[in-house]
Design an enzyme around this catalytic site. Structure first.
Site, mmCIF file in Angstrom:
data_model
loop_
_atom_site.group_PDB
_atom_site.id
_atom_site.type_symbol
_atom_site.label_atom_id
_atom_site.label_comp_id
_atom_site.label_asym_id
_atom_site.label_seq_id
_atom_site.Cartn_x
_atom_site.Cartn_y
_atom_site.Cartn_z
ATOM 1 N N ASN A 9 6.731 -21.086 3.575
ATOM 2 C CA ASN A 9 6.469 -21.835 2.341
ATOM 3 C C ASN A 9 6.854 -23.289 2.583
ATOM 4 O OD1 ASN A 9 6.373 -22.939 -0.198
ATOM 5 N ND2 ASN A 9 8.015 -21.680 -1.069
ATOM 6 N N TRP A 10 5.846 -24.116 2.739
ATOM 7 C CA TRP A 10 6.097 -25.524 3.103
ATOM 8 C C TRP A 10 6.654 -26.332 1.931
ATOM 9 C CZ3 TRP A 10 1.511 -27.682 6.522
ATOM 10 C CH2 TRP A 10 1.268 -26.784 7.575
ATOM 11 N N LYS A 11 6.568 -25.790 0.727
ATOM 12 C CA LYS A 11 7.010 -26.510 -0.483
ATOM 13 C C LYS A 11 6.320 -27.880 -0.534
ATOM 14 C CE LYS A 11 11.121 -23.680 -0.513
ATOM 15 N NZ LYS A 11 12.521 -23.484 -0.878
ATOM 16 N N HIS A 95 7.726 -18.315 -7.672
ATOM 17 C CA HIS A 95 8.845 -18.808 -6.863
ATOM 18 C C HIS A 95 9.943 -19.334 -7.784
ATOM 19 C CE1 HIS A 95 11.210 -21.198 -4.091
ATOM 20 N NE2 HIS A 95 10.672 -20.474 -3.123
ATOM 21 N N GLU A 97 11.730 -21.870 -7.688
ATOM 22 C CA GLU A 97 11.633 -23.301 -8.013
ATOM 23 C C GLU A 97 10.620 -23.530 -9.134
ATOM 24 O OE1 GLU A 97 11.052 -24.598 -3.974
ATOM 25 O OE2 GLU A 97 13.124 -24.028 -3.548
ATOM 26 N N GLU A 167 14.173 -13.338 -3.193
ATOM 27 C CA GLU A 167 14.794 -14.602 -2.797
ATOM 28 C C GLU A 167 15.951 -14.894 -3.742
ATOM 29 O OE1 GLU A 167 11.828 -17.207 -0.419
ATOM 30 O OE2 GLU A 167 11.631 -17.698 -2.524
ATOM 31 N N GLY A 173 17.805 -22.784 0.387
ATOM 32 C CA GLY A 173 18.100 -24.158 0.768
ATOM 33 C C GLY A 173 19.587 -24.468 0.836
ATOM 34 N N SER A 213 17.355 -19.272 3.258
ATOM 35 C CA SER A 213 18.067 -19.750 4.445
ATOM 36 C C SER A 213 17.833 -18.883 5.688
ATOM 37 C CB SER A 213 19.568 -19.881 4.159
ATOM 38 O OG SER A 213 19.795 -20.866 3.164
ATOM 39 N N GLY A 234 11.598 -21.154 4.158
ATOM 40 C CA GLY A 234 11.412 -22.503 3.631
ATOM 41 C C GLY A 234 11.669 -23.536 4.717
ATOM 42 N N GLY A 235 12.863 -24.124 4.700
ATOM 43 C CA GLY A 235 13.200 -25.228 5.605
ATOM 44 C C GLY A 235 12.836 -24.991 7.067
#
Ligand code: 13P
Length: 257
Positions: A9-11, A95, A97, A167, A173, A213, A234-235
C-alpha cells in the site's frame, strides 16, 4: 489452499516517474516469485503508469479506495469503472487511515464493498483496533463489530472473493509490529467469527493478511503462523529492495496453507 498475498500500500507516495521506476524494479525482482501473489496499490494518479510497466506480468494492480456510485456529481471521488479502465483488479477498502482521517465507517465500507462485489474488482477489507481499544482489552469485540458491519449482507460465495487485512492501528507506521503470537490470536479469532457466520469451509478458504510495521526482518515469523496468509505492507513497500526481501520472505516456501 490459501496462496499467500504480499500487498504494498503506497499510500500518498510516488510521482509517475517514481512509480515507473519502483514498478520496474519490483517486476524484475519478483519474476520468479511463484509462491505468493503480489499486489501493488499506488495512488490513483500513478495507476496508469504502474499498469503500463506491469502489464503481462505476475503483479496485480490495486487502488487504495473507491466510491460506490458508478458516476455522478461526487467531486474528488473515483468510481469502479474508472479503476477497471485503469487496469486495476483489486481495491483496498476501509483502511484505518480512511476511517480515522476521512470519516469512513463500517457502513460506508459496506456500501463500497457491495458495489465492488458487482464488479470485476476483488476487495481487500481492512479492520483493526486502536491502542485504546487494545489496552481496554475488548479488541476481539471491536474486530467482530467491524467485521459484522463491513461484511453485512455478504453471501458465503462472495466471501471467497474477499481478502481481509488485520491491521492493528497501534502497529501502523510506528515500528511496533504485533508479535506473531498476538497477530495469530486475532487472525484465529477472525476465522472463528467467519466460520460461525459463513460456515467452516468458507472461513477456511479466506485469506487474512497482517499489516502494521512489516519489515524484511519480521515477515518470516509472521508467515509461519497458521492463520496469517500474507502481509499488507506500508513504509517498507516504497523501496524495491525492502519490498522484494519481504516478497522473498522464505526461499523454501512453496506457498499455500
Ligand atoms: P506500515 O507498514 O508503514 O506500518 O503501514 C501498514 C499499512 O497501513 C498498510 O496498509
Amino acid at each position: 489452499m490459501r496462496i499467500p498475498v504480499i500487498a504494498g500500500n503506497w499510500k500518498m507516495h510516488k510521482t509517475n516517474a517514481e512509480a515507473r521506476a519502483l514498478c520496474s524494479d519490483i517486476r524484475d525482482g519478483a519474476r520468479n516469485a511463484t509462491h505468493c501473489r503480489i499486489v501493488l496499490a499506488p495512488p490513483y494518479t500513478a495507476l496508469g503508469a504502474a499498469a503500463e510497466v506491469i502489464r503481462g506480468t505476475n503483479l496485480i494492480l490495486a487502488a487504495q479506495n473507491v466510491h460506490w456510485e458508478p458516476k455522478g456529481a461526487f467531486t474528488g471521488e473515483i468510481s469502479i469503472p474508472m479503476l477497471e479502465d485503469a487496469g486495476c483488479c483489486m481495491v483496498i477498502l476501509g483502511h484505518s487511515e480512511r476511517r480515522q482521517c476521512f470519516g469512513e465507517t463500517d457502513q460506508t465500507v459496506n456500501r463500497r464493498l457491495r458495489a465492488v462485489m458487482k464488479s470485476s474488482l476483488d476487495p481487500i477489507v481492512c479492520i483493526g483496533e486502536t491502542l485504546g481499544q487494545r489496552e481496554a482489552g475488548n479488541y476481539q469485540e471491536v474486530i467482530s463489530q467491524q467485521l459484522a458491519g463491513s461484511l453485512d449482507g455478504l453471501t458465503g460465495r462472495e466471501l471467497l472473493r474477499i481478502i481481509l487485512a488485520y491491521e492493528p492501528v497501534w502497529a501502523i507506521g510506528t515500528g511496533r509490529t504485533a508479535s506473531p503470537q498476538v497477530a495469530q490470536e486475532v487472525h484465529l479469532g477472525i476465522r472463528g467469527w467467519l466460520s460461525e457466520k459463513f460456515g467452516a469451509e468458507a472461513a477456511r478458504q479466506v485469506r487474512i493478511l497482517y499489516g502494521g510495521s512489516i519489515k524484511p526482518e519480521n515477515i518470516p515469523d509472521l508467515m509461519r503462523q497458521p492463520d496469517i496468509d500474507g502481509g499488507l505492507v506500508g513504509g517498507a513497500c516504497l523501496e524495491a529492495e525492502s519490498f522484494l526481501r519481504i516478497i522473498h520472505y522464505d526461499s523454501r516456501s512453496t506457498g499455500g496453507k
